[in-house]
Design a protein around this motif. Structure first.
Motif, PDB file in Angstrom:
ATOM      1  N   THR A 224       2.809   6.140  49.373  1.00  0.00           N
ATOM      2  CA  THR A 224       4.228   6.486  49.263  1.00  0.00           C
ATOM      3  C   THR A 224       5.079   5.239  49.060  1.00  0.00           C
ATOM      4  O   THR A 224       6.043   5.244  48.283  1.00  0.00           O
TER       5      THR A 224
ATOM      6  N   THR B 158       4.266   3.521  45.412  1.00  0.00           N
ATOM      7  CA  THR B 158       4.838   4.196  44.251  1.00  0.00           C
ATOM      8  C   THR B 158       6.358   4.234  44.282  1.00  0.00           C
ATOM      9  O   THR B 158       6.986   4.727  43.350  1.00  0.00           O
TER      10      THR B 158
ATOM     11  N   ALA C  49       8.227   5.967  46.389  1.00  0.00           N
ATOM     12  CA  ALA C  49       8.795   7.243  46.825  1.00  0.00           C
ATOM     13  C   ALA C  49       9.676   7.075  48.056  1.00  0.00           C
ATOM     14  O   ALA C  49      10.656   7.792  48.235  1.00  0.00           O
TER      15      ALA C  49
ATOM     16  N   ARG D 199       8.812  12.836  37.418  1.00  0.00           N
ATOM     17  CA  ARG D 199       8.475  11.777  38.370  1.00  0.00           C
ATOM     18  C   ARG D 199       9.175  12.002  39.707  1.00  0.00           C
ATOM     19  O   ARG D 199       8.597  11.802  40.776  1.00  0.00           O
ATOM     20  N   LYS D 200      10.435  12.447  39.665  1.00  0.00           N
ATOM     21  CA  LYS D 200      11.152  12.721  40.907  1.00  0.00           C
ATOM     22  C   LYS D 200      10.500  13.876  41.665  1.00  0.00           C
ATOM     23  O   LYS D 200      10.393  13.844  42.895  1.00  0.00           O
TER      24      LYS D 200
ATOM     25  N   TYR E 175       7.334  14.742  41.664  1.00  0.00           N
ATOM     26  CA  TYR E 175       6.109  14.274  42.317  1.00  0.00           C
ATOM     27  C   TYR E 175       6.421  13.361  43.492  1.00  0.00           C
ATOM     28  O   TYR E 175       5.683  13.332  44.478  1.00  0.00           O
ATOM     29  N   ARG E 176       7.500  12.589  43.404  1.00  0.00           N
ATOM     30  CA  ARG E 176       7.875  11.753  44.538  1.00  0.00           C
ATOM     31  C   ARG E 176       8.249  12.606  45.747  1.00  0.00           C
ATOM     32  O   ARG E 176       7.887  12.298  46.877  1.00  0.00           O
TER      33      ARG E 176
ATOM     34  N   GLN F 295       5.159  13.912  47.109  1.00  0.00           N
ATOM     35  CA  GLN F 295       4.419  12.856  47.778  1.00  0.00           C
ATOM     36  C   GLN F 295       4.975  12.593  49.175  1.00  0.00           C
ATOM     37  O   GLN F 295       4.224  12.353  50.122  1.00  0.00           O
ATOM     38  N   ILE F 296       6.299  12.647  49.311  1.00  0.00           N
ATOM     39  CA  ILE F 296       6.901  12.462  50.636  1.00  0.00           C
ATOM     40  C   ILE F 296       6.457  13.577  51.576  1.00  0.00           C
ATOM     41  O   ILE F 296       6.106  13.338  52.742  1.00  0.00           O
TER      42      ILE F 296
ATOM     43  N   GLU G 284       0.218   6.250  40.324  1.00  0.00           N
ATOM     44  CA  GLU G 284       1.470   6.860  39.925  1.00  0.00           C
ATOM     45  C   GLU G 284       1.812   7.944  40.940  1.00  0.00           C
ATOM     46  O   GLU G 284       0.946   8.379  41.713  1.00  0.00           O
ATOM     47  N   PRO G 285       3.084   8.408  40.951  1.00  0.00           N
ATOM     48  CA  PRO G 285       3.471   9.398  41.969  1.00  0.00           C
ATOM     49  C   PRO G 285       2.581  10.630  42.018  1.00  0.00           C
ATOM     50  O   PRO G 285       2.248  11.110  43.107  1.00  0.00           O
ATOM     51  N   ARG G 286       2.162  11.154  40.871  1.00  0.00           N
ATOM     52  CA  ARG G 286       1.344  12.365  40.908  1.00  0.00           C
ATOM     53  C   ARG G 286      -0.041  12.081  41.496  1.00  0.00           C
ATOM     54  O   ARG G 286      -0.645  12.943  42.135  1.00  0.00           O
TER      55      ARG G 286
END
Length: 414
Positions: free
Chosen positions: A34, A37, A39, A170-171, A173-174, A177-178, A251-253
């Motif tokens: 996290t 990347t 996030a 991307r947002k 997936y971030r 991810q959080i 990457e975020p994903r």
């Protein structure tokens, strides 16, 4: 409240000290990807992880019962044995933290307990079937299963949304991810905080404070949760750097896939009472996510050092635990010698760590480790994305010369 002797109080304090080292040693499990990347900011990430670790400590006691009731013969264990086991686990945690290797705090504790028990009561006091089925087999299977699940999840993610590379994606997936990082933190509290609960409960049984077969008292659950949460908030920045940028580039994903796979494996294992290494699970997930992206690579030199540390954790902690038990067996002065040794060694390791400070300000610094032969070879045959210009390349084929203009015909004469 249970009656306490001096040695029992020392054991409880030492167990909470181990729990604290477990917290900052394993912060990377939940938050390294996290942070790497982008996030979450580093300090926000560790604060969130600390709160969820505390909450997770109250979700179950199955792992605690595995340690306090199943791994060793609780009727033949003295509090000094548990103290010796904790010495081995704490020193191994601090040594691997110093060099930035994400080894298993769980296996350090298990190794220290087994070594100290064997030194005190012989091999018969260790329940080998529990050691194999609930510690050793999960240690091998968990990172493989989590890594495979993470690799498949990463490939599936890129497959269904391969062309969706915009900022909105991307947002998304971030955010995912959080959420998955929070789930890993909750799972870590559920699994790892319970190990300290189990060891304190075993000490209380050994000291005669509670009856054999008892579950962890409420104050034990609360204190273990607070200790691991505080350690998590301190942040094991050296290991976060290794896990987040030293093992692979995510990457975020990929981070979302890795953390979701890891959280699922940890929570399932906690429900079954497996004393799982969250470090092994998350490391396997990160490597799987690195291999799941086309062109993604794993820094195998770092991975190899991690695996070597994993293999050494149980025997190394067991040897230190056995040695410490041999000294504590000499009497109160022996216990005092071991306590002084633990404090002095911990202080020396901390002083050495100050030579190169790693904290939230430089935890995502560029990794200095070379990519290695395998990584370089894979990267060399991976075509660059369409539409990009590779720096440093110059044209070697000259452009075709312009055709000469046709000559103007002479004017006709009359």
């Amino acid at each position: 409240m249970e009656s306490f002797s001096l040695i029992l109080a020392i054991v409880v304090v030492t167990a909470l000290a181990f729990d604290f080292t477990n917290g900052f040693h394993d912060t990377a499990n939940a938050m390294a990807t996290t942070i790497s990347t982008g996030a979450l900011k580093p300090k926000i990430a560790v604060a969130m992880s600390a709160v969820l670790n505390l909450a997770g400590a109250f979700l179950s006691v199955e792992v605690a019962n595995t340690i306090s009731k199943g791994l060793v013969d609780e009727t033949g264990i003295r509090p000094e044995v548990i103290f010796a086991a904790l010495v081995g686990a704490i020193l191994w945690n601090l040594l691997t933290w110093l060099v930035g290797l994400p080894s298993s705090s769980s296996h350090a504790l298990m190794g220290g307990l087994v070594g100290a028990t064997v030194a005190s009561a012989g091999f018969g006091a260790v329940h080998g079937d529990v050691l194999v089925t609930k510690v050793l087999l999960p240690a091998v299977a968990a990172p493989l299963v989590a890594g495979l699940a993470s690799m498949l999840a990463t490939r599936f993610s890129y497959g269904i949304a391969g062309k969706a590379e915009g900022e909105a994606t991307r947002k998304g997936y971030r955010v995912g991810q959080i959420a998955s990082a929070g789930l890993v933190s909750l799972a870590h509290g559920t699994n790892d905080a319970q190990k300290t609960m189990g060891i304190i409960t075993l000490a209380l049984i050994a000291g005669g404070s509670i009856a054999p077969g008892s579950n962890p008292p409420t104050w034990v659950i609360l204190s273990a949760g607070l200790a691991i949460a505080l350690g998590t908030y301190i942040g094991g920045w050296r290991i976060i750097r290794t896990m987040g940028t030293g093992l692979t580039d995510l990457e975020p994903r990929q981070g979302f896939a890795a953390q979701t796979s890891a959280a699922t494996a940890i929570l399932a294992s906690s429900h079954l009472g497996f004393s799982l290494s969250t470090t092994h699970v998350v490391s396997g997930s990160v490597m799987g996510a690195g291999l799941g992206r086309k062109g993604g690579v794993v820094r195998w030199s770092t991975a190899t050092r991690m695996v070597v540390a994993w293999l050494l954790t149980l025997p190394a902690a067991a040897l230190v635990g056995a040695g410490a038990e041999s000294v504590t067996d000499l009497g109160d002065w022996g216990t005092a010698v071991v306590a002084v040794f633990l404090i002095a060694s911990s202080a020396a390791i901390w002083k050495i760590s100050r030579r190169e400070v790693v904290d939230h300000t430089n935890v995502v610094a560029e990794n200095a480790e070379p990519a290695g032969v395998v990584t370089t070879a894979i990267a060399a045959v991976t075509p660059p994305p369409t539409g990009t210009v590779t720096e440093g390349l110059t044209a070697t084929i000259p452009a075709p010369a312009a055709e000469p203009a046709p000559a103007t015909p002479p004017a006709a004469t009359v």
